[in-house]
Design a protein around this motif. Structure first.
Motif, PDB file in Angstrom:
ATOM      1  N   GLU A 118     -22.957  34.303  17.826  1.00 60.73           N
ATOM      2  CA  GLU A 118     -21.658  33.686  18.091  1.00 60.73           C
ATOM      3  C   GLU A 118     -21.785  32.174  18.279  1.00 60.73           C
ATOM      4  O   GLU A 118     -20.964  31.406  17.770  1.00 60.73           O
ATOM      5  CB  GLU A 118     -21.010  34.309  19.332  1.00 60.73           C
ATOM      6  CG  GLU A 118     -20.503  35.713  19.103  1.00 60.73           C
ATOM      7  CD  GLU A 118     -19.966  36.345  20.379  1.00 60.73           C
ATOM      8  OE1 GLU A 118     -19.398  35.623  21.224  1.00 60.73           O
ATOM      9  OE2 GLU A 118     -20.132  37.573  20.516  1.00 60.73           O
ATOM     10  N   PHE A 140     -12.591  30.820  11.637  1.00 55.76           N
ATOM     11  CA  PHE A 140     -13.566  31.701  12.268  1.00 55.76           C
ATOM     12  C   PHE A 140     -13.725  33.017  11.504  1.00 55.76           C
ATOM     13  O   PHE A 140     -14.531  33.855  11.877  1.00 55.76           O
ATOM     14  CB  PHE A 140     -13.182  31.971  13.726  1.00 55.76           C
ATOM     15  CG  PHE A 140     -13.325  30.752  14.591  1.00 55.76           C
ATOM     16  CD1 PHE A 140     -14.559  30.406  15.130  1.00 55.76           C
ATOM     17  CD2 PHE A 140     -12.244  29.930  14.832  1.00 55.76           C
ATOM     18  CE1 PHE A 140     -14.703  29.274  15.906  1.00 55.76           C
ATOM     19  CE2 PHE A 140     -12.377  28.794  15.617  1.00 55.76           C
ATOM     20  CZ  PHE A 140     -13.605  28.460  16.149  1.00 55.76           C
ATOM     21  N   THR A 189     -20.125  29.411  15.871  1.00 53.89           N
ATOM     22  CA  THR A 189     -19.216  28.410  16.434  1.00 53.89           C
ATOM     23  C   THR A 189     -19.679  27.000  16.084  1.00 53.89           C
ATOM     24  O   THR A 189     -18.865  26.141  15.732  1.00 53.89           O
ATOM     25  CB  THR A 189     -19.117  28.574  17.963  1.00 53.89           C
ATOM     26  OG1 THR A 189     -18.669  29.902  18.242  1.00 53.89           O
ATOM     27  CG2 THR A 189     -18.159  27.577  18.572  1.00 53.89           C
TER      28      THR A 189
END
Length: 161
Positions: free
Chosen positions: A8, A121, A12
């Motif tokens: 993650e 995303f 990001t």
């Protein structure tokens, strides 16, 4: 595969770096489109690699539906440590994969302003799905949509030749 938190954070940072880099060069929608294409391309390559490694211990897939079930259970499990919540099809080459708590969107807020940010995303994951399908011999078009965070839907349209 990899610790979910590490994945993650890496994801990001990829999104943030691409958005910062492209907004410097082209602050308009053209720069954002380029960033989405780059993220999808990265996901496609990762999906190809996973598609080569993951199904080795599985039997040959007999139908498209078997391949999509593999994506929902095994690929999703390898990448996100959970299974996809739902798989639907019209039996004509269109599949909808739904995740009610998509890990890359969970940490986002739940307002409309965040809903507008969601596509960046999801681009990597669209490429991931398309790349895995490509390695397994299925040409497809993958799009994502978000109606309410953190749920999302991935629509996979099989392209027949």
């Amino acid at each position: 595969m990899v610790d979910p938190v590490v994945f993650e954070l890496l994801h990001t940072e990829m999104v943030a770096e691409l958005w910062a880099h492209d907004s410097d060069l082209d602050p308009g929608p053209g720069g954002q489109k380029t960033s989405l294409l780059v993220l999808e391309g990265m996901g496609f390559r990762v999906g190809q690699a996973l598609g080569e490694r993951l199904p080795r211990e599985m039997l040959a897939f007999r139908e498209e539906l078997d391949v999509l079930k593999f994506l929902c259970k095994d690929l999703w499990g390898a990448v996100f440590q959970k299974q996809m919540d739902s798989l639907r099809t019209n039996h004509q080459g269109t599949y909808v994969l739904q995740d009610s708590s998509f890990p890359l969107l969970v940490r986002m807020g739940s307002g409309l302003q965040y809903l507008e940010e969601a596509p960046k995303f999801l681009a990597f994951t669209c490429g991931l799905l398309r790349g895995t399908l490509s390695t397994l011999g299925i040409k497809s078009l993958v799009t994502a949509s978000v109606a309410a965070l953190p749920a999302c839907k991935f629509q996979v349209v099989i392209q027949r030749s």
